[in-house]
Write an enzyme that holds these catalytic residues in place. Structure first.
Site, short mmCIF file in Angstrom:
data_model
loop_
_atom_site.label_atom_id
_atom_site.label_comp_id
_atom_site.label_asym_id
_atom_site.label_seq_id
_atom_site.Cartn_x
_atom_site.Cartn_y
_atom_site.Cartn_z
N ARG A 20 0.84 -1.19 0.00
CA ARG A 20 0.00 0.00 0.00
C ARG A 20 0.88 1.25 0.00
O ARG A 20 1.99 1.23 0.51
CB ARG A 20 -0.92 0.02 1.23
CG ARG A 20 -2.08 -0.95 1.14
CD ARG A 20 -3.00 -0.85 2.33
NE ARG A 20 -2.38 -1.33 3.55
CZ ARG A 20 -1.79 -0.58 4.47
NH1 ARG A 20 -1.75 0.74 4.34
NH2 ARG A 20 -1.26 -1.12 5.54
N TYR A 72 -1.43 -3.51 -6.78
CA TYR A 72 -1.26 -4.18 -5.48
C TYR A 72 -2.59 -4.22 -4.71
O TYR A 72 -3.33 -3.22 -4.69
CB TYR A 72 -0.18 -3.47 -4.63
CG TYR A 72 -0.19 -4.03 -3.24
CD1 TYR A 72 0.34 -5.30 -2.99
CD2 TYR A 72 -0.82 -3.38 -2.18
CE1 TYR A 72 0.27 -5.87 -1.73
CE2 TYR A 72 -0.90 -3.93 -0.92
CZ TYR A 72 -0.34 -5.18 -0.71
OH TYR A 72 -0.44 -5.76 0.53
N LYS A 105 -9.66 -2.31 1.47
CA LYS A 105 -9.35 -1.15 2.33
C LYS A 105 -10.14 0.08 1.91
O LYS A 105 -10.61 0.86 2.75
CB LYS A 105 -7.86 -0.86 2.29
CG LYS A 105 -6.98 -2.03 2.67
CD LYS A 105 -7.25 -2.48 4.07
CE LYS A 105 -6.26 -3.56 4.49
NZ LYS A 105 -6.52 -4.02 5.86
N HIS A 165 -10.77 -2.26 11.44
CA HIS A 165 -9.68 -3.10 10.95
C HIS A 165 -9.46 -4.22 11.97
O HIS A 165 -8.48 -4.20 12.72
CB HIS A 165 -8.43 -2.22 10.80
CG HIS A 165 -7.30 -2.84 10.06
ND1 HIS A 165 -6.00 -2.43 10.22
CD2 HIS A 165 -7.25 -3.85 9.15
CE1 HIS A 165 -5.20 -3.13 9.44
NE2 HIS A 165 -5.93 -4.00 8.78
N SER A 214 -1.48 -3.68 10.35
CA SER A 214 -1.19 -4.62 9.27
C SER A 214 0.07 -5.44 9.59
O SER A 214 1.05 -4.89 10.10
CB SER A 214 -0.93 -3.84 7.98
OG SER A 214 -1.97 -2.94 7.76
N CYS A 269 0.64 -7.75 11.81
CA CYS A 269 0.94 -7.95 13.23
C CYS A 269 0.25 -9.20 13.77
O CYS A 269 0.07 -9.33 14.98
CB CYS A 269 0.53 -6.74 14.06
SG CYS A 269 1.61 -5.33 13.86
N GLY A 270 -0.20 -10.10 12.89
CA GLY A 270 -0.68 -11.40 13.37
C GLY A 270 -2.19 -11.54 13.48
O GLY A 270 -2.67 -12.43 14.20
N LYS A 271 -2.98 -10.71 12.79
CA LYS A 271 -4.44 -10.87 12.86
C LYS A 271 -4.85 -12.23 12.28
O LYS A 271 -5.69 -12.91 12.83
CB LYS A 271 -5.17 -9.75 12.12
CG LYS A 271 -5.17 -8.43 12.88
CD LYS A 271 -6.32 -7.51 12.50
CE LYS A 271 -6.35 -7.15 11.04
NZ LYS A 271 -5.12 -6.43 10.62
N ASP A 285 -9.51 -9.66 8.95
CA ASP A 285 -8.99 -8.32 8.66
C ASP A 285 -9.99 -7.19 8.90
O ASP A 285 -9.60 -6.12 9.33
CB ASP A 285 -8.51 -8.27 7.20
CG ASP A 285 -7.63 -7.06 6.91
OD1 ASP A 285 -6.78 -6.72 7.75
OD2 ASP A 285 -7.79 -6.45 5.84
N ARG A 336 1.84 -12.22 -0.62
CA ARG A 336 0.48 -12.50 -0.14
C ARG A 336 -0.09 -13.78 -0.73
O ARG A 336 0.33 -14.23 -1.80
CB ARG A 336 -0.44 -11.35 -0.55
CG ARG A 336 -0.06 -10.00 0.05
CD ARG A 336 -0.50 -9.90 1.47
NE ARG A 336 -0.10 -8.66 2.12
CZ ARG A 336 -0.83 -8.04 3.04
NH1 ARG A 336 -1.99 -8.55 3.43
NH2 ARG A 336 -0.39 -6.95 3.62
C1 OXD Z 1 -3.22 -4.58 5.28
C2 OXD Z 1 -3.88 -5.73 4.64
O1 OXD Z 1 -2.29 -4.00 4.68
O2 OXD Z 1 -4.75 -6.32 5.30
O3 OXD Z 1 -3.63 -4.22 6.39
O4 OXD Z 1 -3.57 -6.07 3.49
MN MN Z 2 -5.31 -5.28 7.09
#
Ligand code: OXD
Ligand code: MN
Length: 595
Positions: A82, A210, A219, A239, A261, A263-265, A290, A379
């Site tokens: 992003r 992307y 997003k 989020h 983003s 961080c382990g979601k 997410d 990804r």
């Molecule tokens: C982010 C994603 O960048 O979920 O937060 O792709």
């Molecule tokens: Mn995200």
């Protein structure tokens, strides 16, 4: 494919799709595509698109013995994340976008980006993608239409949203939708903008392929535009992952958690309980990894849906150990972006823990001295239904009731493993004050600590001061709001090692939270909130050093005093729009810390 002059899907003349048809005709006149294709979301359509992309090299066939139906896409090396500095919120008044967003006036932004769109689809096909964010029959869901010249975007949107005929039927019924116009353009970073026009429910994105810049349902729609819609309509677009925790008594509690983003979601959403918990009958079910849309139900509780239908997850670090459910999900029918491949053409990334890379994400022979095999923000795109822990409740049109909201970030120092906010207002402050080290999900420096309120810094479509006021407004005396917690899985010791094992063991923390929700678990009151002692959590089978216990469960008054001064300055940076109640809460805690 339809020829250009025939821009409407069959049989819609004069129907409530007139606005959609008019917009498609307007965009076609501007961008001048060779052909227009209305996406119906069918398997046959997808097969034809994939065949075309294989033929022109947009998709590379992976090993279909080991990974049936899976493909590799290599982005332009300048287009892998992003681009926050090129992302704008274009409200008529600058203050409505707030200091948290880059701003341009709607007139200037339209003029700037329309000049780029002018004629940009010549020689290309324009795809019209009707989609629904959320279960197709849910009152919480919202529809959109993305126009794009990228078949890769179509293939990803098909996985990430409910795309095609049912969405078009809902748009026809409702007569309203978010407009998203996208072109990959020349993939030139100098000719790249991601523009949002919240008042017009419109997105225009040029020059990037992307995910977060190009899959406009994610997003751009489900967070930036939806946060604006949510404020007007009395709900929250966040989020956050959503997971279900079922205890041995068969009770399920749903938890929504916001982490920045990468961080382990995704890992938390698919957590595998530690062995002892599994034996006792604990289970985790995944609703989303997410994005979470939630609003008060008739009983005053917050009910949440995941507006997405798939996962666009970070591949590096995903392994049988860290996230076996994610790994199981991506064995078939997956689009991989910017991963490496093995000699037998299987996808490969750092942290996979098996196999060897032969070719890197740029398509060159792998050379460890040159670059990693996978881009750090590589990804996978996969349907949520392929996840072994996927819950059919993700399709519940009413959503799931939320028992706890969790905020968290990467905080190597000061912040303990977990604490509970005293009440909703304190919880909103905890979210507003969130800080974290930056990651590879966006371009720019990695590992720099920044404030990322509610993990929404890159995604809130309006002024954060107004957003905090909106959050505070839910505490109106009639709602039965969830408890709010803060976690930090990333606390480090003096030697630089992580002190908490994380992954499956995070269930120990979730169990404590549920105990607090039910009034069964203990805690110590401190100025920053209620902290468990090591004895309040089930730590059976874990070996934690003395330093780990002290830092994970301790409260460092001097450090917190400085943190609260910095939080105060941060709130002040929003000027008089910052709600008084939040400032009062910060000052109350600062006084208690001094006290
Ligand atoms: C982010 C994603 O960048 O979920 O937060 O792709
Ligand atoms: Mn995200």
């Amino acid at each position: 494919m339809n020829a250009v002059p025939d821009v409407s899907p069959a049989g819609t003349a004069g129907s409530s799709l007139a606005a959609l048809n008019a917009w498609v005709a307007e965009v076609a006149a501007l961008t001048r595509p060779d052909a227009i294709h209305w996406c119906d979301g069918s398997d046959a359509e997808n097969a034809a698109l994939v065949a075309g992309m294989e033929a022109d090299g947009t998709l590379i066939r992976l090993n279909h013995e080991t990974h049936p139906g899976s493909w590799l896409h290599r982005s332009d090396p300048n287009d892998v994340a992003r681009v926050e500095h090129l992302t704008f919120v274009c409200t008529p008044e600058r203050d409505d976008a707030g200091p948290n967003n880059h701003w341009m006036s709607p007139a200037d932004a339209h003029a700037k980006i329309d000049a780029l769109f002018d004629g940009c689809m010549q020689g290309r096909t324009m795809y019209v993608i009707p989609y629904c964010m959320g279960p197709i029959d849910s009152p919480l869901s919202r529809c959109g239409v993305e126009i794009t010249d990228s078949p890769y975007v179509v293939a990803n949107m098909r996985i990430m949203t409910r795309m095609g005929a049912p969405a078009l039927a809902r748009i026809e019924r409702e007569g309203r939708f978010v407009k998203g116009l996208h072109s990959t353009g020349e993939l030139d970073p100098e000719r790249r903008f991601i523009m949002h026009f919240p008042e017009e429910l419109t997105i225009k994105s040029y020059g990037s392929g992307y995910g977060g810049n190009a899959l406009l349902g994610k997003k751009c729609h489900a967070l930036r535009i939806a946060s604006h819609q949510a404020r007007n309509e009395g709900w929250l677009a966040e989020h956050m992952l959503i997971l279900g925790v079922t205890n041995p008594r068969g009770e399920t509690h749903y938890i929504a958690a916001a982490f920045p983003s990468a961080c382990g979601k995704t890992n938390l959403a698919m957590l595998i309980p530690p062995e002892g918990y599994r034996k006792d009958g604990w289970k985790i079910s995944t609703i989303g990894d997410d994005i979470c849309w939630m609003r008060p139900g008739k009983d005053g509780r917050l009910y949440a849906i995941n507006p997405e239908a798939g996962f666009f997850g970070v591949a590096p670090g995903t392994s049988r150990k860290s996230n076996p459910s994610a790994l199981a999900s991506i064995q078939s029918n997956t689009i991989f972006t910017n991963v490496g491949v093995t000699a037998d053409n299987q996808p490969w990334w750092e942290g996979l823990g098996e196999g060897e890379p032969a070719i890197d994400w740029r398509g060159e022979p792998y050379d460890a001295g040159k670059r990693p095999a996978a881009h750090p923000n590589a990804r996978f795109t996969v349907s949520a239904r392929q996840c072994p822990s996927w819950s059919p409740e993700a399709e519940n049109p009413e959503g799931v009731p939320i028992s706890a909201i969790v905020f968290g970030g990467r905080r190597p120092s000061l912040v303990p493993l977990v604490f509970e906010a005293r009440d909703w207002t304190h919880g909103v402050l905890v979210g507003a004050a969130m800080g974290s080290e930056t990651t590879a999900a966006a371009t720019g420096a990695v590992g720099v600590m920044r404030r990322d309120p509610m993990a929404m810094k890159p995604f809130c479509g309006y002024n954060f001061a107004d957003y905090f006021a909106h959050w505070l407004s839910f505490d109106d005396g009639s709602n039965r709001l969830p408890k709010i917690f803060h976690v930090n899985w990333f606390r480090k010791g003096d030697g630089g090692d992580f002190l908490w094992p994380g992954f499956g063991d995070n269930l120990r923390v979730l169990e404590w939270m549920i105990g607090r929700v039910k009034g069964e678990a203990g805690a110590v009151e401190t100025p920053i909130g209620n902290l468990p002692t090591a004895g309040d959590l089930n730590l059976d089978g874990l070996e934690l050093t003395g330093e780990a216990r002290e830092k994970l469960f301790g409260f460092e008054r001097e450090g917190w005093k400085a943190e609260f001064d910095s939080i105060g300055e941060y709130l002040d940076s929003y000027g008089p729009r910052m709600p008084r109640a939040l400032k009062d809460e910060q000052q109350r805690i600062a006084r208690a810390l001094a006290g």
